[in-house]
Motif scaffolding. Sequence first.
Motif, PDB file in Angstrom:
ATOM      1  N   VAL A 151       0.846  -1.189   0.000  1.00 34.66           N
ATOM      2  CA  VAL A 151       0.000   0.000   0.000  1.00 34.66           C
ATOM      3  C   VAL A 151       0.886   1.245   0.000  1.00 34.66           C
ATOM      4  CG1 VAL A 151      -1.780   1.301   1.213  1.00 34.66           C
ATOM      5  CG2 VAL A 151      -1.825  -1.203   1.242  1.00 34.66           C
ATOM      6  N   VAL A 152       0.874   1.972  -1.107  1.00 32.08           N
ATOM      7  CA  VAL A 152       1.590   3.249  -1.148  1.00 32.08           C
ATOM      8  C   VAL A 152       0.831   4.229  -0.258  1.00 32.08           C
ATOM      9  CG1 VAL A 152       2.345   5.153  -2.615  1.00 32.08           C
ATOM     10  CG2 VAL A 152       2.383   2.799  -3.491  1.00 32.08           C
ATOM     11  N   PRO A 153       1.483   4.806   0.758  1.00 32.60           N
ATOM     12  CA  PRO A 153       0.762   5.708   1.677  1.00 32.60           C
ATOM     13  C   PRO A 153       0.111   6.876   0.936  1.00 32.60           C
ATOM     14  CG  PRO A 153       2.921   5.142   2.570  1.00 32.60           C
ATOM     15  CD  PRO A 153       2.888   4.627   1.151  1.00 32.60           C
ATOM     16  N   THR A 154      -0.989   7.373   1.479  1.00 38.45           N
ATOM     17  CA  THR A 154      -1.647   8.539   0.904  1.00 38.45           C
ATOM     18  C   THR A 154      -0.751   9.768   1.106  1.00 38.45           C
ATOM     19  OG1 THR A 154      -2.760   9.291   2.914  1.00 38.45           O
ATOM     20  CG2 THR A 154      -3.841   7.535   1.661  1.00 38.45           C
ATOM     21  N   PRO A 155      -1.066  10.886   0.427  1.00 41.97           N
ATOM     22  CA  PRO A 155      -0.271  12.106   0.649  1.00 41.97           C
ATOM     23  C   PRO A 155      -0.195  12.514   2.124  1.00 41.97           C
ATOM     24  CG  PRO A 155      -1.627  12.379  -1.294  1.00 41.97           C
ATOM     25  CD  PRO A 155      -2.030  11.070  -0.676  1.00 41.97           C
ATOM     26  N   LEU A 156      -1.197  12.113   2.929  1.00 40.91           N
ATOM     27  CA  LEU A 156      -1.170  12.440   4.361  1.00 40.91           C
ATOM     28  C   LEU A 156      -0.543  11.330   5.193  1.00 40.91           C
ATOM     29  CD1 LEU A 156      -4.636  14.184   4.885  1.00 40.91           C
ATOM     30  CD2 LEU A 156      -2.424  15.192   4.304  1.00 40.91           C
ATOM     31  N   GLY A 157      -0.056  10.263   4.521  1.00 44.76           N
ATOM     32  CA  GLY A 157       0.668   9.217   5.226  1.00 44.76           C
ATOM     33  C   GLY A 157      -0.149   8.036   5.695  1.00 44.76           C
ATOM     34  N   THR A 158      -1.419   7.962   5.315  1.00 51.01           N
ATOM     35  CA  THR A 158      -2.266   6.847   5.746  1.00 51.01           C
ATOM     36  C   THR A 158      -1.904   5.576   4.982  1.00 51.01           C
ATOM     37  OG1 THR A 158      -4.069   8.427   6.081  1.00 51.01           O
ATOM     38  CG2 THR A 158      -4.639   6.091   6.125  1.00 51.01           C
ATOM     39  N   SER A 159      -1.804   4.473   5.699  1.00 49.65           N
ATOM     40  CA  SER A 159      -1.554   3.174   5.083  1.00 49.65           C
ATOM     41  C   SER A 159      -2.403   2.132   5.801  1.00 49.65           C
ATOM     42  CB  SER A 159      -0.070   2.825   5.162  1.00 49.65           C
ATOM     43  OG  SER A 159       0.229   1.687   4.387  1.00 49.65           O
ATOM     44  N   TRP A 160      -2.369   0.870   5.329  1.00 47.60           N
ATOM     45  CA  TRP A 160      -3.196  -0.164   5.950  1.00 47.60           C
ATOM     46  C   TRP A 160      -2.654  -1.543   5.620  1.00 47.60           C
ATOM     47  CZ3 TRP A 160      -5.031   3.593   2.591  1.00 47.60           C
ATOM     48  CH2 TRP A 160      -5.220   3.210   1.264  1.00 47.60           C
ATOM     49  N   ARG A 252       9.368  -2.323   2.317  1.00 46.65           N
ATOM     50  CA  ARG A 252       9.345  -0.980   2.912  1.00 46.65           C
ATOM     51  C   ARG A 252      10.737  -0.463   3.251  1.00 46.65           C
ATOM     52  NH1 ARG A 252       4.306   0.619   3.620  1.00 46.65           N
ATOM     53  NH2 ARG A 252       2.659  -0.951   3.739  1.00 46.65           N
ATOM     54  N   LYS A 253      11.658  -1.384   3.451  1.00 48.04           N
ATOM     55  CA  LYS A 253      13.028  -0.981   3.783  1.00 48.04           C
ATOM     56  C   LYS A 253      13.883  -0.758   2.542  1.00 48.04           C
ATOM     57  CE  LYS A 253      12.954  -3.506   8.177  1.00 48.04           C
ATOM     58  NZ  LYS A 253      13.543  -4.629   8.953  1.00 48.04           N
ATOM     59  N   GLY A 254      13.266  -0.943   1.369  1.00 45.77           N
ATOM     60  CA  GLY A 254      14.006  -0.762   0.129  1.00 45.77           C
ATOM     61  C   GLY A 254      14.766  -1.994  -0.321  1.00 45.77           C
ATOM     62  N   GLN A 255      14.594  -3.109   0.376  1.00 46.26           N
ATOM     63  CA  GLN A 255      15.265  -4.346  -0.011  1.00 46.26           C
ATOM     64  C   GLN A 255      14.567  -4.949  -1.217  1.00 46.26           C
ATOM     65  OE1 GLN A 255      14.707  -6.166   3.800  1.00 46.26           O
ATOM     66  NE2 GLN A 255      16.817  -5.756   4.462  1.00 46.26           N
ATOM     67  N   VAL A 256      15.362  -5.427  -2.183  1.00 50.31           N
ATOM     68  CA  VAL A 256      14.839  -5.900  -3.461  1.00 50.31           C
ATOM     69  C   VAL A 256      15.086  -7.400  -3.621  1.00 50.31           C
ATOM     70  CG1 VAL A 256      15.084  -5.742  -5.976  1.00 50.31           C
ATOM     71  CG2 VAL A 256      15.101  -3.663  -4.582  1.00 50.31           C
ATOM     72  N   THR A 257      14.058  -8.094  -4.091  1.00 53.29           N
ATOM     73  CA  THR A 257      14.200  -9.492  -4.502  1.00 53.29           C
ATOM     74  C   THR A 257      13.565  -9.644  -5.883  1.00 53.29           C
ATOM     75  OG1 THR A 257      12.130 -10.047  -3.353  1.00 53.29           O
ATOM     76  CG2 THR A 257      14.199 -10.452  -2.166  1.00 53.29           C
ATOM     77  N   GLU A 270      -7.649   0.228  -7.440  1.00 50.87           N
ATOM     78  CA  GLU A 270      -7.627   1.651  -7.759  1.00 50.87           C
ATOM     79  C   GLU A 270      -7.381   2.478  -6.501  1.00 50.87           C
ATOM     80  OE1 GLU A 270     -10.580   2.373 -11.420  1.00 50.87           O
ATOM     81  OE2 GLU A 270     -11.623   1.901  -9.573  1.00 50.87           O
ATOM     82  N   ARG A 271      -7.004   3.723  -6.718  1.00 54.92           N
ATOM     83  CA  ARG A 271      -6.841   4.677  -5.619  1.00 54.92           C
ATOM     84  C   ARG A 271      -7.543   5.983  -5.994  1.00 54.92           C
ATOM     85  NH1 ARG A 271      -2.448   3.284  -2.241  1.00 54.92           N
ATOM     86  NH2 ARG A 271      -3.079   5.014  -0.904  1.00 54.92           N
ATOM     87  N   ASP A 288      -9.533   7.150   1.550  1.00 52.70           N
ATOM     88  CA  ASP A 288      -8.388   6.383   2.053  1.00 52.70           C
ATOM     89  C   ASP A 288      -7.957   6.857   3.438  1.00 52.70           C
ATOM     90  OD1 ASP A 288      -8.300   4.840  -0.194  1.00 52.70           O
ATOM     91  OD2 ASP A 288      -6.420   5.645  -0.985  1.00 52.70           O
ATOM     92  N   ASP A 289      -8.240   8.123   3.766  1.00 50.07           N
ATOM     93  CA  ASP A 289      -7.851   8.680   5.067  1.00 50.07           C
ATOM     94  C   ASP A 289      -9.002   8.692   6.078  1.00 50.07           C
ATOM     95  OD1 ASP A 289      -5.144   9.791   4.153  1.00 50.07           O
ATOM     96  OD2 ASP A 289      -6.489  10.864   2.797  1.00 50.07           O
ATOM     97  N   LEU A 290     -10.230   8.805   5.580  1.00 55.34           N
ATOM     98  CA  LEU A 290     -11.374   9.106   6.442  1.00 55.34           C
ATOM     99  C   LEU A 290     -11.626   8.055   7.516  1.00 55.34           C
ATOM    100  CD1 LEU A 290     -13.886  10.873   7.067  1.00 55.34           C
ATOM    101  CD2 LEU A 290     -15.129   9.493   5.381  1.00 55.34           C
ATOM    102  N   PHE A 291     -11.550   6.777   7.144  1.00 53.00           N
ATOM    103  CA  PHE A 291     -12.018   5.729   8.056  1.00 53.00           C
ATOM    104  C   PHE A 291     -11.084   5.479   9.237  1.00 53.00           C
ATOM    105  CE2 PHE A 291     -13.884   4.717   3.859  1.00 53.00           C
ATOM    106  CZ  PHE A 291     -15.200   4.956   4.200  1.00 53.00           C
ATOM    107  N   SER A 292      -9.866   5.997   9.156  1.00 50.62           N
ATOM    108  CA  SER A 292      -8.957   5.890  10.296  1.00 50.62           C
ATOM    109  C   SER A 292      -8.580   7.268  10.839  1.00 50.62           C
ATOM    110  CB  SER A 292      -7.683   5.126   9.900  1.00 50.62           C
ATOM    111  OG  SER A 292      -7.033   5.776   8.822  1.00 50.62           O
ATOM    112  N   LEU A 293      -9.322   8.308  10.424  1.00 47.96           N
ATOM    113  CA  LEU A 293      -9.034   9.669  10.860  1.00 47.96           C
ATOM    114  C   LEU A 293      -9.099   9.737  12.391  1.00 47.96           C
ATOM    115  CD1 LEU A 293      -8.497  12.296   9.191  1.00 47.96           C
ATOM    116  CD2 LEU A 293     -10.872  12.919   9.676  1.00 47.96           C
TER     117      LEU A 293
END
Length: 605
Positions: A151-160, A252-257, A270-271, A288-293
Amino acid sequence: MPPPGQTQLPDWDSLKVQVRTIIASHRVVIFSKSYCPYCNKVKELFRSLHVEYYALELDVTADGPSIQQVLVELTNQRTVPNVFVSGTHIGGCDATYQAYQDGSLQKLLGDSKDAEPYDYDLIIIGGGSGGLACSKEAAGFGKKVLVLDYVVPTPLGTSWGLGGTCVNVGCIPKKLMHQAALMGQALQDSRKYGWQYEEQVKHNWETMVEAIQNYIGSLNWGYRVSLREKSVTYLNSYGEFVEPHKIKATNRKGQVTYHTAETFVLATGERPRYPGIPGDKEYCITSDDLFSLPYCPGKTLVVGASYVALECAGFLAGLGLDVTVMVRSILLRGFDQEMAEKVGAYMETHGVKFIKKFVPVQVEQLEEGMPGRLKVTAKSTGGGPEIFEEEYNTVLIAIGRDACTRNIGLERIGVKINEKNGKVPVNDEEQTNVPYVYAIGDILEGKLELTPVAIQAGKLLARRLYGGSSTKCDYINVPTTVFTPLEYGSCGLPEEKAIEEHGKQNLEVYHTLFWPLEWTVPGRDNNTCYGKIICNKHDNNRVIGFHVLGPNAGEVTQGFAAAIKCGLTKELLDETIGIHPTCAEVFTTMDITKSSGQDITQRGC
């Protein structure tokens, strides 16, 4: 020289030599005709494998008919495409695809990378409802499956967590917040039913969000356990194609496989789309932000007229907030517009304000906080004053969603997308233009964006790939419900679409207003709930559109959807005995047509 009026025939032996030389001189040769769709399909296969081929178009080559006769003698095949690989005759379109599926084509091509066994039978990009359903079904056939979900975080940093939009920031929290709002209405009604309470009633946003997020967390964990039990490998990593059959996964740490697979399924979902105005990503939120605001949003402007916009506006207003909806043009585009207008009218009479034919052009922050204060500037889209300005605590953007397909390397393997919206065109088996890549869910072009549809498509795809099934996903007559304060359920065609496809003169529309018994004692909203069915007069009055506006519309629609799937007609509805007293029974007693112009208002239950 040949006699006048006759064409000199090519020397048969020299033609044979010419054909054999072409076959020997090229790694892949396709004897083709430029207009043939099967020839184009074979060419697409080799392009997707990044394999160069030589195509001789027999319909535009001088000796084409004679060369085709030579090929009949050489291969006993009269049709095109006629494919040779490394000097070996493969055959036509079906034979070439079969050789690809069983691996013999790769061996003939002599590509060592293709000859090596893949890490997985199936890699699925996206851990939403469709991807998870497909992965577990494939694993059930003993296949080695990898699911990548990030999950790419939203512009406000929300993820799940794992589970996709529906579970985390869609259907599940939406329905629970809708239920919280309905409880507020039930509390008001309860006094008329004799309930007495002294304590002041108010809503606590933080308590609701914490309870809903705890439930979602349990679902996230349940999905991880389920994948483990099915022996599906799960990586919380971002998937991106780097070459055919090979994907790069970055955590998330940038490690690649790197991982390879024989088959891939795109289920990235979709987003929310942003309008691209000053302040949108800096100061606005989305669903994307509302439900955990973590704080109550306060005075809220909802921008958009989608079902997401109206559902969010509805439950926020139901929780007691000051809510305004800014609409660019029409409500619920794609849905029946009579029903959409009734949805909006009900919301308007229950506290939601509408600013119609305006779009925001700038959002400025006046004060930081939880919530802060924002100033919105909007302009007219036709008629009315040119500029609108107002202050809000929160601005929720809900103007549509875009497919997450642009940054996963599809261009590197030749998968085509609709450049306008990122959607993926597929055939009726969810296969993209690249044969080993499939797509399901919200990213499909021209298909319904609904969780149960993605789940069904994912399961059926896995069964076709690995279980010998031929059953395809049926995208016709799919039921859905918009969970606005007064719920709207539908199955089949909107009235506008029915008229467009069948002609108004060939349809009969039955309709009625109704008053739920539960609402009679509180004395509210008579002649607000509405039902209608659209029947095709020239097909035994078959029901081709079902629409209901009322409480529990989803529960009502689900049952009728099964009947519509079975070919429901108006006569069968009339023969069905209703359950009294329920809202759904009105569909068994409808006798007024729109064309009659008769009054449909109700005076009692």
